[in-house]
Design a protein around this motif. Structure first.
Motif, short mmCIF file in Angstrom:
data_model
loop_
_atom_site.label_atom_id
_atom_site.label_comp_id
_atom_site.label_asym_id
_atom_site.label_seq_id
_atom_site.Cartn_x
_atom_site.Cartn_y
_atom_site.Cartn_z
N GLN A 149 4.95 -17.05 4.63
CA GLN A 149 5.78 -18.15 4.12
C GLN A 149 4.97 -19.05 3.17
O GLN A 149 5.48 -19.52 2.15
N LEU A 150 3.69 -19.26 3.50
CA LEU A 150 2.85 -20.13 2.66
C LEU A 150 2.46 -19.43 1.36
O LEU A 150 2.45 -20.04 0.29
N CYS A 151 2.13 -18.13 1.44
CA CYS A 151 1.61 -17.43 0.27
C CYS A 151 2.70 -16.77 -0.56
O CYS A 151 2.46 -16.43 -1.74
N GLY A 152 3.85 -16.47 0.02
CA GLY A 152 4.96 -15.91 -0.73
C GLY A 152 4.83 -14.42 -0.99
O GLY A 152 4.18 -13.67 -0.26
N ALA A 153 5.43 -13.95 -2.11
CA ALA A 153 5.57 -12.52 -2.42
C ALA A 153 4.24 -11.81 -2.58
O ALA A 153 4.11 -10.65 -2.16
N PRO A 154 3.21 -12.43 -3.16
CA PRO A 154 1.95 -11.66 -3.30
C PRO A 154 1.37 -11.21 -1.97
O PRO A 154 0.95 -10.05 -1.83
N LEU A 155 1.28 -12.12 -1.02
CA LEU A 155 0.76 -11.72 0.30
C LEU A 155 1.68 -10.71 0.96
O LEU A 155 1.23 -9.77 1.61
N ALA A 156 3.00 -10.92 0.80
CA ALA A 156 3.96 -9.96 1.37
C ALA A 156 3.74 -8.57 0.80
O ALA A 156 3.75 -7.55 1.52
N ALA A 157 3.52 -8.51 -0.52
CA ALA A 157 3.30 -7.21 -1.15
C ALA A 157 2.00 -6.57 -0.65
O ALA A 157 1.94 -5.36 -0.39
N ARG A 158 0.93 -7.38 -0.51
CA ARG A 158 -0.36 -6.85 -0.05
C ARG A 158 -0.24 -6.31 1.38
O ARG A 158 -0.71 -5.20 1.69
N LEU A 159 0.38 -7.10 2.24
CA LEU A 159 0.54 -6.65 3.64
C LEU A 159 1.42 -5.39 3.71
O LEU A 159 1.16 -4.46 4.49
N ALA A 160 2.47 -5.35 2.89
CA ALA A 160 3.37 -4.21 2.91
C ALA A 160 2.65 -2.94 2.47
O ALA A 160 2.80 -1.86 3.06
N ARG A 161 1.82 -3.06 1.38
CA ARG A 161 1.12 -1.86 0.91
C ARG A 161 0.16 -1.34 1.98
O ARG A 161 0.08 -0.13 2.24
N ASP A 162 -0.59 -2.26 2.59
CA ASP A 162 -1.53 -1.82 3.63
C ASP A 162 -0.80 -1.17 4.80
O ASP A 162 -1.22 -0.13 5.33
N ALA A 163 0.27 -1.83 5.22
CA ALA A 163 1.03 -1.30 6.39
C ALA A 163 1.66 0.04 6.07
O ALA A 163 1.62 0.99 6.88
N LEU A 164 2.24 0.17 4.89
CA LEU A 164 2.86 1.45 4.52
C LEU A 164 1.82 2.54 4.41
O LEU A 164 2.08 3.71 4.75
N ALA A 165 0.64 2.19 3.88
CA ALA A 165 -0.43 3.19 3.79
C ALA A 165 -0.81 3.70 5.18
O ALA A 165 -1.04 4.90 5.39
N GLU A 166 -0.89 2.80 6.15
CA GLU A 166 -1.22 3.21 7.52
C GLU A 166 -0.10 4.06 8.13
O GLU A 166 -0.36 5.05 8.81
N LEU A 167 1.16 3.64 7.90
CA LEU A 167 2.29 4.39 8.48
C LEU A 167 2.42 5.76 7.85
O LEU A 167 2.62 6.77 8.54
N GLU A 168 2.32 5.81 6.52
CA GLU A 168 2.49 7.08 5.84
C GLU A 168 1.27 7.98 6.02
O GLU A 168 1.39 9.20 6.17
N GLY A 169 0.09 7.37 6.05
CA GLY A 169 -1.12 8.17 6.23
C GLY A 169 -1.32 8.63 7.66
O GLY A 169 -1.92 9.66 7.92
N GLY A 170 -0.78 7.85 8.63
CA GLY A 170 -0.95 8.21 10.04
C GLY A 170 0.08 9.17 10.56
O GLY A 170 0.15 9.42 11.77
N GLY A 171 0.96 9.70 9.70
CA GLY A 171 1.95 10.68 10.17
C GLY A 171 3.14 10.06 10.81
O GLY A 171 3.77 10.63 11.68
N GLY A 172 3.52 8.86 10.47
CA GLY A 172 4.71 8.26 11.05
C GLY A 172 4.39 7.35 12.17
O GLY A 172 3.33 6.79 12.31
N GLY A 173 5.39 7.21 13.03
CA GLY A 173 5.29 6.22 14.10
C GLY A 173 4.34 6.56 15.18
O GLY A 173 3.99 5.72 15.99
N GLY A 174 3.83 7.80 15.22
CA GLY A 174 2.97 8.15 16.33
C GLY A 174 1.51 7.93 16.05
O GLY A 174 0.67 8.10 16.92
N GLY A 175 1.08 7.52 14.81
CA GLY A 175 -0.33 7.38 14.50
C GLY A 175 -0.93 6.11 15.05
O GLY A 175 -0.24 5.17 15.45
N ALA A 176 -2.31 6.04 15.05
CA ALA A 176 -3.00 4.85 15.50
C ALA A 176 -2.72 3.70 14.55
O ALA A 176 -2.71 3.83 13.35
N GLY A 177 -2.53 2.55 15.08
CA GLY A 177 -2.25 1.38 14.27
C GLY A 177 -0.80 1.24 13.86
O GLY A 177 -0.48 0.39 13.03
N ALA A 178 0.09 2.11 14.40
CA ALA A 178 1.49 2.08 13.97
C ALA A 178 2.15 0.77 14.35
O ALA A 178 2.86 0.16 13.53
#
Length: 1478
Positions: A107-136
């Motif tokens: 809420q404080l940082c707005g869209a830039p932080l949201a985009a950064r967090l989303a990219r990192d999270a998506l990389a972990e989800l997509e790289g970890g094979g879906g919902g069953g990977g570590a860090g999901a």
């Protein structure tokens, strides 16, 4: 307070960035919560402080960026591997705080932080094979925090795709899917662009790529997005109510097997209804609509709909059944009467039925099916394609359960069950309402569904029956016939032959009704007669003026061949045999229709036409059988054809015209002489195959000659000269002679010529069997033959010759197959009586060998019954039985042994005893020989083998499976009906009959005493009850035929039987016999009065029986001249029992007193004037009894009972009353009722023309079973655990076995509590419906701890159970326990109501009170329900109030012990508070 502290910290801390960094190092759970709170206040203050410096704001955003990426995000990853215990709780607390802090950072940082967090999270989800990977989970949390502020379309699309991928994953990703639905999807729902993509992906529109998630996951996601998709205000995104795919998903969820899935679907439905109240929808045809004008009607419809769905979740039929009528109101709301169309889509109703069909409660499934099938009978429903699909799908799947087709208790054996009848009516009605173009396709799919699975015999039977009951309409084509054939091939795999055969008949009837069979098999385009021409021909022959010329032209080709058989030796063999086969079929058809041939002019014409070639046919058969034309093994099949034709031709001549008799005699003469000559000319050294075949054919020819002479005595064929030669040849024949198997070379050459269906073993067996058929003819027709022959011709004596033949018969039994032994049995029947005295051991050997064969055939259905009949005729031949009984030797014992073996076999194979008893009864009372001495000797057998009649009178299986279709010849009632009709034909004036009846009565009374000794306590409809019931029914039939002297000694045994413990039906029969005996012989009254003189210990179990006799005292005294002294004695006896402590005894005594006192007043007995005021005031007080308790109601019930109000011992004496009406009224099991039609239809034994004891009076027949069941009181009273109804007699409730029954119940409780030194609570806990010892033990312990006054259980036997004692930990020793059986609960509750108790049920009902809001009265009775069914419907009406326990979880009910403990504690808590306030 936390907000105030955070604001104070920010105000005094100066630099917020420094404050954030200070809190983060190091970051524990407490610091994380403080960090979340500070970020929350900073995010809230940022929007208000827009005038502050940009530098400070930028610094704050950098600090928040740093906290989010360097502190919160790494710690979220570490939090996933939490251990158990305190560490787990600490990490969960830390995780919650970090998630909140991360959201506020975004809420404080707005869209830039949201985009950064989303990219990192998506990389972990997509790289970890879906919902069953570590860090999901950490990635999902980060993505959920970022989702509302995402602006880049690519990131939004990737986030939506990741969320949907988590929902689609199965197995280990279930937790991640729940996290995605619970956190990520609501966050995405706050993003306008993301919401649309999620919506399309969930419903399979393809917008998010991939297939839609399964129903459970989709409903989980939709529930999470409910606020966005079904908003209570203005909708910014898509409105789910306008999407048909959404509603189809909800409907699928409503019928799912998973309870959580159904609950989510109901939630969405409720939410949509609530939103629609605020904002209406266009009233367009769709799955869901709403309009302001119809608001109230729509509300009622959906409230009722949701109520029905929620009620079905309970799975308890007594709760659901009252709600089922609301389904009818749903249809009233759903159909427009003006437009004749659906206002609500019918698929909503199908959801309810599908839920019921798939319920684990089969009773609920059956109720749902019956309700659905009734729709088209009671309501005019518009046509809907969905209904047809539902019928072929879920309905037919539900109909595959066999247990649904059970009969109701009131239905007779063989009646169609309610479901079967309802299915027939539904299918016929539904098909007629379908448009013509849809009928064929619906029926085709219906039949094809029957081939799509393996059906049991019972469902396929009733489905076939329903198809056969459809009115004729030719809507099925070749595909339909093919489908019906597939049903026969694929679904008839069952060992239940009767059901399979019945289903096949119905399927054939279906084919005839629903297909144009003629058009399939008579196509127009073939050469020859067309379909139209055939129909015209049939119509033409149906007229009175038949064109016989055309019919004769039809027969001419056959007649031409038959006329040439005798003269033309060059006709091809195939042509002759085919013609003779056709002739044989025609003649056999004539045999089947011989009873009404005269009425069929066409058949009469055919038979007369066939008389013409008789000479030619017989000449041809004679040539074939007596010459060498039949010489190979293959020719034996042709021999069978010719031999089978001979008796049919003789039958034709005897029925049509005897003009051909000389031809037949000449044929018989020639055939006999030629056959004997063939035997005499056979080479004895080494016969060839041709000679062996000639011997077999010659023996077959002699056999058919013997059979014709035996069956057609009117032809007088015995006078032929060849008969003497035949007799001499048979007597000197070497029996059991076999034909030797041909050598290998002969056999090979023979088999190369032509094959045969007969192996050599079968040929030999047939040859031996034919020998015995011929011998039986000679023995049966010429009994004195041996004495008439010259001594030189018969060197052996008659006895010795018979013994040799019997030995040969035993040898034949060992070599013949079981299906060929009938003629041997027939010969033994003639031989054994002549040899029983001289060669008893040989005869016993014959008995044993014959029984061995019969017992080995018991599982062979096709040949067992014919062999059994021959065996019975052999063993139970009148002469065999008489000779064995006169000697009383080993043969006599062996026959009795066989009798009991047959009875044992009949218990496993229904119908065996039927054959035995039918033969014996007819041969004993209707002998075939017209000789008076034969009649006497025949009936002597009845006395010598009276065990047979005795066992027949009580015969009957117990709890056998009642087939829907059954044969009367296999009915178990057949045996008893035979025996009873036999006894009815006996004449009391005949000394033999009189002695026999007295013997039967004595044996039956002994059997009753034996049954009573074997088990003093027996249940209703148990085997002991049934046997005793049958015994006394038989005694009642014989009673009028017994003389005074015999009855004088027998009556004592009847009285002794009355002292025993008997079920109600047995008591009625005993009472009836006593009444009739005393009516006929009043001098026996002194014996009757003696019955009242025994001590109370003996009378307490039987006194009601003798008091019931006195209630018919007017019938007893009809033949008494001096009535006043007898009335005086009766009044003295009855009055003393009117003051008995037992309420049941007092009731019976008052009924008898009312009858006797009425007779005294009519006769003006002056001796009792002093007692008149007392007696009349007592009777008046009973009649005018006030109050709401049991006494008044039971007094009225016992007076209205059929035995006292309607039954007349003299006028109702009939077979129907004894065997049908009285068992029905006394609630004996239905399979014990023998209807009057069975006495007319069963057996060939006629009742005498003067027999008048047939029908019951109409007044008795019209009665229904009463709710009063006669039971006596006492410590050894009959157990009634298995009975469902209250016995209507007040019983003392005894805490322990040794308590005094006369003490007042409440005093016993109070005294016991005082002795134990405990406080006296007014709470009674009733647990009679609970049957698990563990629950009862726990309740006992809870009730004792909280000071309940008593615990009521269904049986005190539970106290001895180890599981009960393990949980009660000796609480039963300190708590009063009361035994009240479930069948007695209604009266017990009523008794407690009169004592001021409030009856409280622990049950969820429409009007139940919340436990937290209910105030318990001091005198409370707590009724707990059964573990599975809850409180029955018949008890809910007796409750004053229902209390339910509030719950927040998903599971709908608590364990009954836990529920009871909660209410007991709440009652105790409230009473303690009240006492403190006082």
């Amino acid at each position: 307070m936390e907000v105030v502290l955070a604001d104070a910290l920010l105000a005094r801390g100066g630099d917020p960035c420094a404050l954030l960094r200070a809190v983060c190092a190091p970051l524990s759970a407490e610091r994380a919560e403080a960090l979340r709170l500070l970020l929350q206040r900073l995010a809230a203050g940022e929007g208000q402080g827009e005038g502050e410096g940009q530098a400070a704001g930028e610094a704050l955003r950098r600090a928040a960026w740093e906290v989010a990426l360097e502190r919160c995000r790494p710690l979220l990853r570490l939090g996933e591997g939490a251990a158990g215990g305190a560490a787990c709780a600490e990490r969960l607390r830390l995780g919650r705080a970090l998630r909140g802090a991360l959201r506020h950072c975004v809420q404080l940082c707005g869209a830039p932080l949201a985009a950064r967090l989303a990219r990192d999270a998506l990389a972990e989800l997509e790289g970890g094979g879906g919902g069953g990977g570590a860090g999901a989970e950490a990635a999902v949390e980060a993505l959920a925090a970022a989702a509302p502020r995402l602006e880049e379309p690519a990131l939004v699309a990737r986030s939506v795709a990741a969320a949907l991928a988590l929902l689609r994953d199965d197995g280990e990703a279930e937790a991640a899917a729940a996290l995605a639905a619970g956190r990520l999807l609501p966050a995405l729902g706050g993003n306008g662009e993301a919401l649309g993509r999620v919506w399309e992906g969930l419903l399979g529109a393809g917008g998010a790529g991939g297939e839609p998630p399964r129903v459970g996951r989709a409903l989980l996601a939709l529930s999470a997005l409910c606020d966005a998709l079904l908003p209570r205000g203005a909708a910014a995104g898509p409105d789910a109510r306008l999407c048909p795919r959404f509603w189809r998903l909800v409907q699928q969820g409503l019928a799912q097997g998973d309870g959580l899935c159904r609950r989510r679907a109901r939630y969405l439905l409720k939410r949509a209804r609530g939103v629609s109240e605020l904002s209406a929808l266009p009233a367009e045809p769709s799955l869901f609509w709403w309009s302001a004008e119809e608001n109230e009607a729509l509300l009622r419809f959906w409230e009722t709909y949701i109520l029905v769905l929620e009620t079905l979740e309970g799975n308890q039929i007594h709760v659901i059944k009252p709600v089922l009528p609301k389904l009818n109101s749903l249809y009233e709301h759903a159909i427009s009467g003006e437009k004749g169309c659906w206002l609500f889509h019918p698929s909503w109703h199908m959801c309810i039925y599908k839920r019921m069909f798939e319920s684990e409660n089969k009773t609920l499934t059956k109720e749902g099916i019956l309700h659905f099938l009734e729709l088209y009978e009671t309501k005019h429903l518009p046509s809907s394609l969905g209904f047809s699909e539902f019928v072929i799908g879920p309905l037919m799947d539900a109909l595959s359960e066999s247990s649904l087709y059970s009969r109701t208790p009131g239905q007779s054996v063989g009646a169609c069950p309610p479901l079967g009848m309802r299915l027939q009516n539904f299918l016929a009605t539904y098909l007629m309402l379908l448009p013509e173009e849809e009928k064929g396709s619906f029926l085709l799919k219906f039949i094809q569904k029957m081939t799509s699975r393996h059906w049991c015999a019972v469902p396929i039977l009733f489905l076939s029956m329903a198809l056969a009951c459809i009115p004729a309409c030719k809507v099925l084509g070749t595909d339909g016939l093919q489908a019906l054939r597939d049903v026969l091939q694929c679904t008839m795999i069952t060992h239940q032959i009767l059901l399979r055969g019945a289903a096949q008949c119905y399927l054939l009837q279906t084919a005839m009704h629903l297909t144009d069979v003629v058009s399939f098999f008579l196509p127009v385009d073939r050469k020859g007669p067309t379909l139209v021409q055939c129909k015209q021909m049939i119509k033409k022959f149906g007229k009175s003026n038949i064109e016989w010329i055309e019919l004769e032209a039809f027969l001419n080709p056959l007649l031409d061949v038959l006329m040439k058989l005798g003269s033309n030796a060059y006709i091809p063999t195939l042509k002759t045999d085919k013609s003779l086969q056709l002739l044989l079929k025609l003649l056999q058809t004539r045999s089947l229709k011989c009873s009404n041939t005269q009425d069929d002019k066409v058949l009469s014409f055919i038979w007369k036409s066939l008389m013409t070639p008789v000479e030619s046919i017989l000449e041809f058969i004679l040539r074939q059988l007596t010459t060498n034309e039949l010489s190979t093994v293959g020719d034996l099949d042709r021999c069978d054809l010719y031999v089978a034709l001979i008796p049919e031709i003789v039958n034709l001549c005897s029925q049509v015209s005897w003009k051909k008799l000389p031809t037949i005699k000449n044929f018989i003469l020639s055939l006999t002489n030629a056959s004997i000559r063939n035997f005499q000319e056979t080479n004895c050294k080494e016969p060839t195959l041709k000679e062996q075949i000639r011997k077999v054919i010659s023996m077959a020819s002699l056999t058919v000659v013997c059979e014709i002479m035996d069956r057609k005595p009117e032809a007088h064929l015995e006078a032929l000269p060849s008969v003497d030669a035949l007799k001499r040849f048979i007597l000197f024949f070497q029996f059991n002679e076999v034909v030797k198997k041909p050598s290998y070379i002969e056999e090979k050459s023979s088999l190369c010529e032509e094959t045969s269906s007969q192996g050599w073993g079968k040929i030999v067996a047939r040859y031996v069997r034919d020998q015995w058929i011929c011998l039986h003819f000679v023995l049966n027709k010429f009994l004195m033959l041996a004495q008439e022959e010259e001594a030189s011709e018969l060197p052996l004596s008659t006895i010795e010759r018979s013994r040799k033949i019997l030995q040969s018969a035993l040898e034949a039994l060992t070599i013949l197959p079981s299906d060929q032994v009938l003629p041997v049995f027939n010969c033994m029947k003639v031989l054994v009586p002549k040899l029983l005295n001289s060669s008893e051991s040989l005869c016993i050997e014959a008995f044993d060998l014959a029984w061995k064969i019969i017992s080995s055939l018991s599982n062979t259905q096709l040949i067992f019954w014919s062999n059994l009949k021959a065996f019975v005729q052999f063993i139970f031949d009148t002469e065999v039985l008489a000779v064995a009984a006169s000697a009383k030797g080993q043969a006599y014992a062996k026959i009795k042994e066989i009798i009991f073996k047959l009875i044992d076999l009949s218990t496993a194979k229904t119908g065996v005893f039927n054959v035995v008893i039918s033969h014996c009864c007819q041969s004993w009372i209707f002998p075939t020989i017209d000789d008076r001495s034969a009649l006497t000797n025949a009936f002597l057998n009845a006395g010598n083998y009276c065990e047979l009649i005795t066992e027949a009178c009580v015969f009957g299986t117990f709890d056998f499976f009642l087939l829907i279709f059954y044969s009367t010849n296999r009915d178990d009632h057949y045996v008893r009906v035979c025996a009873i009709k036999f006894l009815c034909l006996l004449d009391g004036s005949n000394m033999l009959h009189k002695m026999f009846m007295e013997d039967i009565v004595s044996k039956l009374l002994d059997k009753d005493e034996q049954v009573s000794r074997s088990k003093t306590r027996y249940y209703a409809n148990s085997l002991q009850h049934r046997i005793k019931n049958r015994i006394w029914q038989t005694l009642l039939v014989l009673l009028p035929k017994l003389d005074q002297n015999f009855l004088c000694g027998t009556l004592d045994k009847v009285f002794q039987a009355g002292f025993g413990n008997n079920q109600a039906s047995v008591k009625y029969f005993i009472e009836w016999i006593v009444i009739l005996s005393l009516h006929k012989y009043p001098q026996f009254l002194s014996k009757f009065w003696d019955c009242f003189c025994y001590d109370e210990e003996k009378l307490k179990t039987s006194i009601c029986t003798f008091l019931s006799v006195l209630s018919h005292f007017d019938i007893i005294l009809q033949n008494t001249s001096e009535k006043k002294p007898v009335l005086k004695k009766a009044l003295i006896v009855v009055l003393q029992w009117c003051f008995n402590h037992n309420f049941s005894v007092r009731l019976y005594a008052l009924v008898a007193l009312k009858k006797i006192w009425g007779m005294c007043r009519m006769l003006h007995v002056e001796e009792f004037e002093a007692l008149t005021p007392v007696i009349e005031s007592s009777l008046q007080q009973v009649e005018n009894m006030h109050g709401t308790g049991n006494a008044r109601r039971n007094w009225q019930r016992i007076q209205d009972h059929f035995f006292f109000a309607t039954f007349h011992p003299l006028e109702d004496y009939s077979l129907e009353t004894i065997f049908y009406t009285l068992p029905r009224l006394s609630e004996v099991a239905e399979d014990e009722w023998i209807s009057l039609c069975k006495f007319d239809r069963f057996t060939d034994i006629p009742l005498p023309p003067t027999f008048q004891w047939y029908q019951s009076r109409t007044e008795l027949l019209d009665l229904k079973p009463s709710d009063w069941s006669q039971q006596d009181m006492g410590s050894n009273s009959v157990e009634t655990d298995g009975q469902t109804e209250w016995t209507d007699v007040q019983k003392k409730i005894i805490p322990w076995k040794n308590s005094t029954p006369s003490l007042d119940l409440e005093m016993v409780f109070q005294d016991r509590a005082t002795k134990l030194g405990k406080s006296n609570s007014r709470l009674i806990v009733v647990a009679s419906l609970i049957d698990k010892p563990t629950n009862l033990g726990g309740l006992c312990r809870t009730s004792e701890i909280f000071g309940a006054s008593a615990l009521v259980v269904g049986s005190l036997h539970y106290v001895q159970d180890k599981q009960f004692q393990h949980l009660s930990v000796s609480a039963e020793q300190w708590l009063p326990l009361v035994e009240v059986k479930p069948s007695q609960l209604v009266d017990y509750l009523q008794q407690k109501k009169t004592e001021g108790y409030t009856i409280i049920g622990v049950e969820q009902t429409a009007k139940s009170f919340d436990l937290t809001e209910y105030c318990f009265p001091e005198k409370s009775l707590l009724l707990l329900g059964n573990e599975h069914e809850g409180i029955p419907a018949n008890l809910i009406h007796h409750l004053d109030v229902c209390v339910e326990i509030p719950q927040q979880g998903i599971i709908r009910s608590l364990n009954v012990h836990v529920s009871g403990a909660l209410l007991i504690w709440e009652y105790t808590r409230q009473q303690v508070i009240k006492q403190k306030q006082k």
